[in-house]
Design a protein around this motif. Structure first.
Motif, PDB file in Angstrom:
ATOM      1  N   ALA A 128       0.802  -1.167   0.373  1.00  0.00           N
ATOM      2  CA  ALA A 128       0.026  -0.102   0.086  1.00  0.00           C
ATOM      3  C   ALA A 128       0.869   1.348  -0.163  1.00  0.00           C
ATOM      4  O   ALA A 128       0.553   2.207  -0.690  1.00  0.00           O
ATOM      5  CB  ALA A 128      -0.828  -0.026   1.311  1.00  0.00           C
ATOM      6  N   LEU A 129       1.764   1.364   0.655  1.00  0.00           N
ATOM      7  CA  LEU A 129       2.916   2.574   0.863  1.00  0.00           C
ATOM      8  C   LEU A 129       3.492   2.485  -0.532  1.00  0.00           C
ATOM      9  O   LEU A 129       3.519   3.827  -1.054  1.00  0.00           O
ATOM     10  CB  LEU A 129       3.909   2.147   2.104  1.00  0.00           C
ATOM     11  N   LYS A 150       1.876  12.328  12.410  1.00  0.00           N
ATOM     12  CA  LYS A 150       2.662  13.387  12.332  1.00  0.00           C
ATOM     13  C   LYS A 150       1.955  14.407  11.544  1.00  0.00           C
ATOM     14  O   LYS A 150       1.459  14.480  10.479  1.00  0.00           O
ATOM     15  CB  LYS A 150       3.919  13.379  11.774  1.00  0.00           C
ATOM     16  N   TYR A 151       1.954  15.736  12.298  1.00  0.00           N
ATOM     17  CA  TYR A 151       1.041  16.957  11.659  1.00  0.00           C
ATOM     18  C   TYR A 151       1.681  17.730  10.843  1.00  0.00           C
ATOM     19  O   TYR A 151       2.239  18.664  10.984  1.00  0.00           O
ATOM     20  CB  TYR A 151       0.351  17.786  12.746  1.00  0.00           C
ATOM     21  N   ASP A 197       6.118   7.151   7.156  1.00  0.00           N
ATOM     22  CA  ASP A 197       6.750   5.579   7.195  1.00  0.00           C
ATOM     23  C   ASP A 197       5.469   4.653   7.905  1.00  0.00           C
ATOM     24  O   ASP A 197       4.557   5.062   8.385  1.00  0.00           O
ATOM     25  CB  ASP A 197       7.812   5.474   8.180  1.00  0.00           C
ATOM     26  N   ILE A 198       5.986   3.486   7.887  1.00  0.00           N
ATOM     27  CA  ILE A 198       4.823   2.605   8.370  1.00  0.00           C
ATOM     28  C   ILE A 198       5.241   2.461   9.975  1.00  0.00           C
ATOM     29  O   ILE A 198       6.233   2.540  10.397  1.00  0.00           O
ATOM     30  CB  ILE A 198       5.243   1.299   7.820  1.00  0.00           C
ATOM     31  N   PHE A 199       3.968   2.662  10.670  1.00  0.00           N
ATOM     32  CA  PHE A 199       4.051   2.457  11.853  1.00  0.00           C
ATOM     33  C   PHE A 199       2.960   1.503  12.650  1.00  0.00           C
ATOM     34  O   PHE A 199       1.899   1.328  11.909  1.00  0.00           O
ATOM     35  CB  PHE A 199       3.788   3.975  12.686  1.00  0.00           C
ATOM     36  N   LYS A 200       3.151   1.154  13.700  1.00  0.00           N
ATOM     37  CA  LYS A 200       2.196   0.092  14.180  1.00  0.00           C
ATOM     38  C   LYS A 200       1.573   0.499  15.554  1.00  0.00           C
ATOM     39  O   LYS A 200       2.084   1.159  16.495  1.00  0.00           O
ATOM     40  CB  LYS A 200       2.986  -1.210  14.488  1.00  0.00           C
ATOM     41  N   THR A 258       0.069   6.984   6.634  1.00  0.00           N
ATOM     42  CA  THR A 258      -0.744   7.982   6.357  1.00  0.00           C
ATOM     43  C   THR A 258      -0.139   9.040   5.379  1.00  0.00           C
ATOM     44  O   THR A 258       1.088   9.084   4.859  1.00  0.00           O
ATOM     45  CB  THR A 258      -0.951   8.955   7.482  1.00  0.00           C
ATOM     46  N   LYS A 259      -0.918   9.458   4.491  1.00  0.00           N
ATOM     47  CA  LYS A 259      -0.603  10.650   3.567  1.00  0.00           C
ATOM     48  C   LYS A 259      -1.465  11.928   3.821  1.00  0.00           C
ATOM     49  O   LYS A 259      -2.707  12.001   3.817  1.00  0.00           O
ATOM     50  CB  LYS A 259      -0.985  10.188   2.152  1.00  0.00           C
TER      51      LYS A 259
END
Length: 655
Positions: A535-536, A579-580, A586-589, A597-598
């Motif tokens: 997906a990324l 992150k705003y 990056d991928i985070f869990k 997120t984009k």
């Protein structure tokens, strides 16, 4: 739930379980010299104490302020004449009728009837009967003649003669010649109550005592007793039986067998029912019939086949009934419900059944003992002479001077009921089927019914005087209806239509309606690391969220979810690790999920527009208008609070 129901639920929290507390009664405050008492204030406070969420409302001083405000609004409603509105009067009357039902019901008798009915429902009775017709209001000579007939038949049956043959020979039930009195299987609430009771109280294989119903005299032979099979839902395909004149008498049988072969070959039952079934009431629905229990259909054989199926979608072999050839498919079996599940249903059935006469008789007996009543014998003699034989043919008419019979016929405590009321009652009773003879006995029977009706009316009229809890609930509901109409008129409608006032209120309070930091973003999640990596990669190639889902969700397996929109800081939809800042993360869990997120845009903290917070602003504006309105009402009405009395109430409620 309607707005009105919601309003009452919040404001009154009315419960029949709340019993008025006996306490000293003093004037707590007055509004334009009208007194309001400590007992009402204490009762309402105690009832609502554990239910209010705002702790300030538990403070007695604050609660008194709210209570006075409430009574001011009610006074305003009366001043505006809202109590004269027909919708208000109709709704109040309807509510009182429903509430009063609890006071006309003998709880012990009702509960006993519910349990009796439920216990009988556990079994199904197969019975035959012999009927000798006689009207329930027949003359004694006709009644005796019918009784002697059934008595002679009963002796033959008890002596061992064939019951079916006796039914075919003597029974006056029109169907007896064909069915020999056989009624098939039935359970509680299927037959008139006296008949049902006799059937359930007769052992299997035995003949009942002679019983009387509104149809006449019966004797019953119980042929079988079995457990209740519950209810069943089935679908069927039917081919009608051939007519005697049809050349091919085997056509229906051959057709149903061909349809059965098609089913065995895998063709859909529903499609075949629509195409071939000759039961037009069910064919369009794939053959599905309404749920039924034993004895509800005209074919015992059909019922037996339906109940013999055990697993959903099981299909019977073709079989024939008196109507045609059938194939049956089981949809669902529904066992008998528990007593708790059926309680309301059973109570409703009892109300529509002859059983209800027990409850009515109990109330009549209670009221005759409760109240002092007296009949004016002289007046009754005069009125009785006005009733003629035309009554039996429903042709009797009120005398032209009926309105002149104003002398009291009946006195209940201090209430006097005149002769005109009795004559009106007689006129209405012509449709009741009352046929007692001769006329002297008829008028006595009419008077007894009239007396019970008038005692019931007197009891109903005095419920508020006799039952404080009933009066309290009615008072609350009466005021609540008025208050709802008043609030709708003075506050709620105004807050929706006063656009200038709403805009000004928003301008004065807009800093109370702020957006936190927000992002316009797409959030992608998955429980699989390899999927989120894919997906990324697609996201970096500027793939749209739908394209990502279409690519990664395959073979009916949802591997990835996407969520796009504007999200406010603190929203549950936002992963905590976001992150705003604009860009792809990056991928985070977090927990069991992997996220990427984009962020397309970061929006700063800012004041919400009126449209963005209109619901909250309208609500605040309503509260603002209401508070100003209460202040205005305090100027319009004179309120006097007895501080010494209130101090004593506070000590009693908060010792």
């Amino acid at each position: 739930m309607s707005l009105k129901q919601f309003f009452f639920g919040l404001f009154f929290l009315v419960s029949l379980a709340s019993i008025a507390q006996k306490s000293s009664k003093e004037v707590l405050f007055t509004i334009n010299e009208k007194p309001y008492y400590t007992d009402e204030f204490a009762r309402v406070y105690k009832k609502n104490l554990d239910l209010v969420k705002d702790e300030s409302q538990k403070d007695l001083t604050q609660y008194l302020e709210l209570f006075v405000g409430y009574k001011l609004k009610v006074n305003k409603a009366y001043k505006l004449g809202l109590q004269n509105n027909l919708p208000y009067q109709n709704e109040l009357k309807s509510y009182r009728t429903q509430l009063a039902k609890n006071y006309f019901n003998d709880t012990k008798i009702t509960q006993a009837l519910i349990e009796e009915g439920y216990n009988r429902l556990q079994k199904e009775i197969k019975a035959s009967h012999i009927l000798i017709l006689v009207d329930e209001n027949a003359l004694p000579a006709d009644t005796l003649k019918a009784y002697k007939k059934i008595e002679d038949i009963s002796k033959k049956a008890l002596a061992g003669e064939d019951f079916g043959a006796l039914a075919a020979q003597y029974s006056e039930d029109p169907s007896a010649k064909e069915n020999k009195g056989d009624l098939g299987y039935f359970t509680a609430f299927r037959m008139v109550y006296p008949f049902e009771s006799a059937a359930y109280n007769t052992p299997k294989g035995k003949v009942s005592k002679i019983i009387r119903t509104r149809f006449g005299y019966h004797i019953i032979k119980v042929d079988d007793i079995r457990p209740n099979r519950g209810e069943v839902t089935v679908a069927h395909i039917m081919i009608l039986n051939p007519k005697p004149e049809d050349a091919d008498q085997d056509k229906a049988k051959n057709t149903i067998n061909d349809i059965y072969k098609k089913i065995q070959q895998g063709e859909k039952f529903e499609d075949l029912a629509k195409q071939f079934s000759e039961d037009k009431s069910s064919s369009s629905k794939g053959g599905v019939l309404n749920k039924f229990a034993s004895g509800q259909l005209s074919s015992e054989e059909f019922e037996n086949v339906a109940f013999s199926l055990s697993a959903p979608n099981e299909i019977s072999k073709p079989f024939q009934t008196q109507f045609g050839w059938h194939i049956v498919k089981l949809i669902e079996k529904s066992p008998l419900k528990t007593l708790d599940e059926m309680k309301n249903e059973l109570e409703t059935k009892i109300g529509k059944d002859d059983r209800s006469k027990k409850i009515t008789a109990s109330l009549n007996e209670k009221l005759r003992k409760k109240y002092a009543y007296k009949k004016d014998a002289k007046q009754f003699a005069i009125l009785s002479k006005l009733v003629t034989n035309d009554f039996y043919d429903s042709k009797w008419t009120l005398p032209a001077n009926a309105k002149d019979y104003t002398a009291p016929l009946l006195t209940i405590n201090d209430k006097k009921i005149d002769g005109k009321a009795f004559l009106d009652f007689v006129d209405k009773q012509q449709k009741s089927g009352l046929a007692v003879k001769p006329l002297s006995k008829l008028t006595d029977a009419l008077y007894d019914k009239f007396l019970d009706e008038q005692l019931t009316n007197y009891y109903d009229d005095n419920l508020e005087n006799e039952f404080p809890e009933f009066a309290n609930v009615m008072e609350e509901y009466r005021d609540g209806l008025l208050l709802f109409d008043l609030m709708e008129k003075e506050i709620w409608d105004r807050s929706k239509t006063d656009t200038i006032g709403l805009q000004k209120f928003y301008n004065d309070h807009k800093m109370e309606h702020m957006w936190k930091k927000r992002v316009t973003a797409t959030i992608i999640s998955s429980t699989k690391m390899d999927v989120i990596k894919s997906a990324l990669a697609m996201l970096k190639k500027k793939a749209e969220p739908q394209a990502i889902k279409d690519k990664l969700n395959v073979n009916n397996v949802v591997n990835v979810m996407t969520n796009s929109g504007v999200f406010e800081e603190g929203s549950d939809a936002l992963p905590k690790g976001i992150k705003y800042e604009v860009g792809i993360s990056d991928i985070f869990k977090e927990g069991e999920y992997y996220f990427v997120t984009k962020v397309d845009k970061v929006l700063p903290e800012e004041v919400k527009t009126l449209e963005e917070c209109k619901g909250k602003v309208v609500n605040d504006y309503q509260q603002y208008l209401e508070q100003r309105w209460v202040d205005d009402l305090k100027q319009e009405f004179t309120v006097k609070i007895n501080k010494d009395v209130f101090d004593r109430v506070k000590k009693q409620l908060n010792p």
